[in-house]
Design a protein around this motif. Structure first.
Motif, short mmCIF file in Angstrom:
data_model
loop_
_atom_site.label_atom_id
_atom_site.label_comp_id
_atom_site.label_asym_id
_atom_site.label_seq_id
_atom_site.Cartn_x
_atom_site.Cartn_y
_atom_site.Cartn_z
N ALA A 1 0.86 -1.19 0.00
CA ALA A 1 0.00 0.00 0.00
C ALA A 1 0.88 1.22 0.00
N VAL A 2 0.37 2.32 -0.57
CA VAL A 2 1.10 3.57 -0.60
C VAL A 2 0.09 4.72 -0.53
N ASP A 3 0.47 5.75 0.24
CA ASP A 3 -0.39 6.92 0.43
C ASP A 3 0.47 8.15 0.19
N VAL A 4 0.12 8.94 -0.84
CA VAL A 4 0.88 10.13 -1.22
C VAL A 4 -0.03 11.34 -1.14
N ARG A 5 0.48 12.42 -0.50
CA ARG A 5 -0.28 13.67 -0.42
C ARG A 5 0.63 14.83 -0.79
N ASP A 6 0.09 15.70 -1.67
CA ASP A 6 0.88 16.84 -2.14
C ASP A 6 -0.09 17.95 -2.55
N SER A 7 0.05 19.10 -1.87
CA SER A 7 -0.76 20.28 -2.20
C SER A 7 -2.26 19.97 -2.20
N GLY A 8 -2.71 19.19 -1.26
CA GLY A 8 -4.12 18.88 -1.14
C GLY A 8 -4.55 17.67 -1.95
N LEU A 9 -3.76 17.25 -2.92
CA LEU A 9 -4.09 16.08 -3.74
C LEU A 9 -3.63 14.82 -3.00
N ARG A 10 -4.52 13.82 -2.97
CA ARG A 10 -4.20 12.58 -2.27
C ARG A 10 -4.39 11.40 -3.20
N ALA A 11 -3.36 10.51 -3.21
CA ALA A 11 -3.43 9.30 -4.02
C ALA A 11 -3.07 8.12 -3.13
N THR A 12 -3.93 7.10 -3.15
CA THR A 12 -3.69 5.88 -2.40
C THR A 12 -3.75 4.70 -3.36
N VAL B 1 3.70 -1.99 -14.64
CA VAL B 1 3.30 -1.57 -13.31
C VAL B 1 1.80 -1.81 -13.15
N PRO B 2 1.37 -2.95 -12.60
CA PRO B 2 -0.05 -3.18 -12.32
C PRO B 2 -0.41 -2.70 -10.91
N VAL B 3 -1.57 -2.07 -10.78
CA VAL B 3 -2.07 -1.59 -9.49
C VAL B 3 -3.49 -2.13 -9.32
N GLU B 4 -3.70 -2.90 -8.25
CA GLU B 4 -5.02 -3.48 -8.05
C GLU B 4 -6.07 -2.41 -7.76
N GLY B 5 -5.69 -1.37 -7.05
CA GLY B 5 -6.65 -0.30 -6.78
C GLY B 5 -5.95 1.02 -6.56
N LEU B 6 -6.35 2.06 -7.30
CA LEU B 6 -5.77 3.40 -7.19
C LEU B 6 -6.90 4.40 -7.02
N GLN B 7 -6.82 5.21 -5.96
CA GLN B 7 -7.81 6.24 -5.70
C GLN B 7 -7.10 7.58 -5.64
N VAL B 8 -7.64 8.54 -6.39
CA VAL B 8 -7.09 9.90 -6.42
C VAL B 8 -8.21 10.87 -6.06
N VAL B 9 -7.96 11.70 -5.05
CA VAL B 9 -8.94 12.67 -4.56
C VAL B 9 -8.29 14.04 -4.58
N THR B 10 -9.00 15.05 -5.14
CA THR B 10 -8.46 16.40 -5.22
C THR B 10 -8.63 17.11 -3.89
N ALA B 11 -8.09 18.33 -3.82
CA ALA B 11 -8.14 19.09 -2.56
C ALA B 11 -9.55 19.45 -2.15
N ASP B 12 -10.47 19.58 -3.12
CA ASP B 12 -11.85 19.93 -2.78
C ASP B 12 -12.72 18.70 -2.54
N GLY B 13 -12.09 17.51 -2.46
CA GLY B 13 -12.83 16.31 -2.12
C GLY B 13 -13.38 15.54 -3.29
N ARG B 14 -13.13 15.95 -4.54
CA ARG B 14 -13.64 15.23 -5.69
C ARG B 14 -12.80 13.98 -5.94
N GLU B 15 -13.43 12.88 -6.15
CA GLU B 15 -12.74 11.63 -6.49
C GLU B 15 -12.59 11.56 -7.99
N VAL B 16 -11.38 11.65 -8.48
CA VAL B 16 -11.15 11.66 -9.93
C VAL B 16 -10.77 10.29 -10.46
N LEU B 17 -10.42 9.36 -9.56
CA LEU B 17 -10.05 8.03 -10.02
C LEU B 17 -10.24 7.04 -8.88
N ASN B 18 -10.82 5.90 -9.21
CA ASN B 18 -10.98 4.85 -8.21
C ASN B 18 -11.17 3.53 -8.94
#
Length: 592
Positions: free
Chosen positions: A460-471, A495-512
């Motif tokens: 698992a990996v959790d990255v946060r930068d300038s309000g953007l969050r990717a897990t 590079v296969p990823v079983e699950g990738l979630q990206v959420v913007t600073a305003d809370g919008r989920e752009v990828l899951n």
């Protein structure tokens, strides 16, 4: 007639007697001003050294005693340190028996109260600069010089000229200056040694001792400087060594009794170990063995090394083992000296049949194994903070059955937490790098021939930068690079990823959802000095849910051409990026 013959025969005897009497008289008057001045002037003219002595006594049948010998520092450092060398007393003892025996001629030499001072300028000159003139070309040797493995046997083939040498009260000083200004002074005081030659087992051996077992020699190391605080360290040294025609052995023990260089520096034991050497004149090499040796109380080293006589032949490490306790070592180092901190850490090195050439090589049975294991790693640098609960790195290199090297580098980490402008958290990850038929080239890091593959898994990996969050969950990576040693190069990545979630600073989920990335690089001509002029071809494929995208790009020297293609059954993947007002006007659109 008889008187004339007797006078003729007596004349050489009288002449010889007069010469002997004159020589004896001169030897007994070497410290008289009228003779001393001539000696001092002759020495200065021949060597450039200015010297003086207080008294000298010479007995033809018993020995010599010299007191108060002073050699002055050559210009321009006389104002910094007037004396280059001072010898309080020098004694040499011999006897008619030793002079006529044909073996050891001088039975004993004793030197007491010696002070040597070296001055060195940052610009280059030192106290020795004015003493060394241009080197005259040496004539070619009539015979090939002896190798190092044969020199001990040659030196000890007959009795040494001196039977015993005792030195005591030695002080060594080093003064660093810049433009005549003293920057710092270092001094080591209390040195003493005894060296003796003995005839044993049909040959000669030399024995040397500094201190004795149980009663080490006390030394004092001091430092002074205009911009540095004065500091003092009291050391305890014991050294014993013996050398013969075919072998030598030495034992050294060095400890710190106390010191004021840094009160946080708590190491007492510095060096404890034994080394031996065997001189093999037939094979023309020296085999050195370092028994288990302690460096401080945090590291142990043992090694076997072969040193050839020929300078062009590199040394060979037959076997080397090293164990380092990183946790203990760092705990003894002052906190402001540590680049990082760890709670516990171990380093283990095992090397066999390693040739120490410009590019180290492994023999047929060679091996290089390195293991590093750390826990509670902490690194703080400005706004960056790195913490690691535990990590392990292992390297194993052996000769490849076909050619070159086979290498395997594996790593595993737990609890990686990076805090800074970008935050990164990885609970657990592991990976492995394998190489086959590797043939490195010192001229460039990219000129490596062989085959390399990297694979691993990040749970698992959790990255946060300038309000953007990717897990990401279960992120795998597979890279393969056939190494040609020279361009063009190629690389494949998966590079296969079983699950990738990206959420913007305003809370919008752009990828899951699941993501799969493939990269294929070919015809790569990298230029390390001017990377912007590098050339290559690349194809990137991206699968995000039901969306498939591909990018084909060609990078020339000054231009880039690319083709982008996207296949998607609907615009669901693009929905987070489309404003509400625009999405409402798209006819027939169905949003999930």
């Amino acid at each position: 007639m008889a008187r004339i013959i007797a006078g003729v025969l007596l004349l050489p005897v009288v002449t010889l007697a007069l010469v002997l009497v004159t020589a004896v008289a001169a030897l007994h008057n070497l410290d008289r001003p009228w003779l001393k001045q001539r000696i001092v002037s002759r020495v200065e003219a021949a060597t450039g050294l200015q010297l003086d002595y207080q008294a000298i006594q010479v007995s033809v049948l018993s020995g010599l005693r010299l007191e108060g010998l002073v050699v002055r520092t050559p210009s321009p450092f006389q104002t910094v340190a007037p004396e280059l060398l001072r010898v309080g007393t020098l004694e040499a003892q011999w006897s008619p028996r030793s002079l006529l025996s044909g073996t050891t001629q001088v039975e004993r030499v004793a030197v007491r109260d010696v002070a040597f001072t070296l001055v060195a300028d940052d610009a280059g000159p030192s106290s020795f600069t004015g003493l060394t003139g241009p080197e005259a070309p040496e004539p070619p040797p009539a015979e090939a010089p002896l190798g190092a493995s044969q020199q001990a046997a040659a030196l000890l083939a007959s009795a040494p000229p001196v039977g015993k040498v005792e030195v005591s009260g030695v002080a060594l000083s080093y003064i660093r200056v810049r433009n005549g200004e003293v920057l710092e002074r270092w001094a080591l005081r209390g040195l003493a040694a005894a060296v003796e030659a003995k005839h044993q087992d049909g040959g000669w051996k030399v024995f040397a001792n500094i201190g004795q077992a149980g009663t080490p020699l006390s030394l004092e190391l001091s430092r002074e400087g205009a911009a540095l605080p004065s500091a003092l360290a009291q050391l305890e040294l014991t050294l014993s060594a013996e050398a013969g025609a075919s072998a030598a052995r030495a034992r050294v023990d060095l400890d710190v009794a106390r010191q004021t260089f840094d009160p946080q520096f708590t190491v007492r034991a510095l060096l404890h170990g034994t080394a031996s050497a065997k001189f093999d004149g037939e094979k023309r090499h020296i085999a050195i063995e370092l028994d288990r040796t302690q460096l401080t109380d945090s590291a142990e080293v043992q090694a076997q090394l072969v040193l050839p006589d020929a300078a062009e032949v590199p040394p060979v490490v037959t076997r080397a083992l090293a164990d380092v306790d990183l946790g203990r070592l760092l705990h003894q180092v002052p906190a402001d000296w540590r680049p990082f901190s760890i709670e516990r850490g171990k380093v283990h090195l095992d090397a066999q049949e390693v040739t120490l050439s410009a590019m180290p090589q492994l023999g047929a049975q060679g091996k290089l194994e390195l293991d590093v294991d750390v826990t509670e790693f902490q690194l703080v640098q400005d706004a960056l903070r790195v913490a690691l609960d535990g990590g392990r790195v292992s390297l194993l290199a052996t000769p490849d059955p076909q050619k070159g090297l086979a290498a395997q580098l594996s790593f595993a980490l737990q609890g990686l937490d990076v805090r800074g402008p970008t935050t990164l958290r990885v609970p657990k990850a592991h990976g492995e790098l394998k190489g086959h038929q590797l043939r490195p080239d010192l001229s460039s890091p990219i000129k490596v021939a062989g085959d390399a593959a990297l694979s691993g898994m990040v749970d698992a990996v959790d990255v946060r930068d300038s309000g953007l969050r990717a897990t990401a969950q279960r992120l795998g990576f597979h890279l393969h690079a056939p190494l040609a040693g020279e361009p063009p190069f190629a690389l494949k990545a998966d590079v296969p990823v079983e699950g990738l979630q990206v959420v913007t600073a305003d809370g919008r989920e752009v990828l899951n959802g699941p993501v799969h990335v493939k990269l294929n690089v070919s015809d790569a001509f990298p230029l390390l000095d001017e990377p912007q002029l590098s050339r290559a071809r690349a194809r990137l494929e991206l699968d995000v849910g039901s969306v498939h995208a591909s990018l084909d790009a060609t990078k020339g020297t000054h231009e880039v051409a690319y083709t982008l293609a996207v296949q998607t059954p609907d615009l669901a993947a693009a929905r987070p990026f489309i404003p509400e007002s625009v999405a409402a006007r798209i006819p027939g659109s169905t949003w999930p």
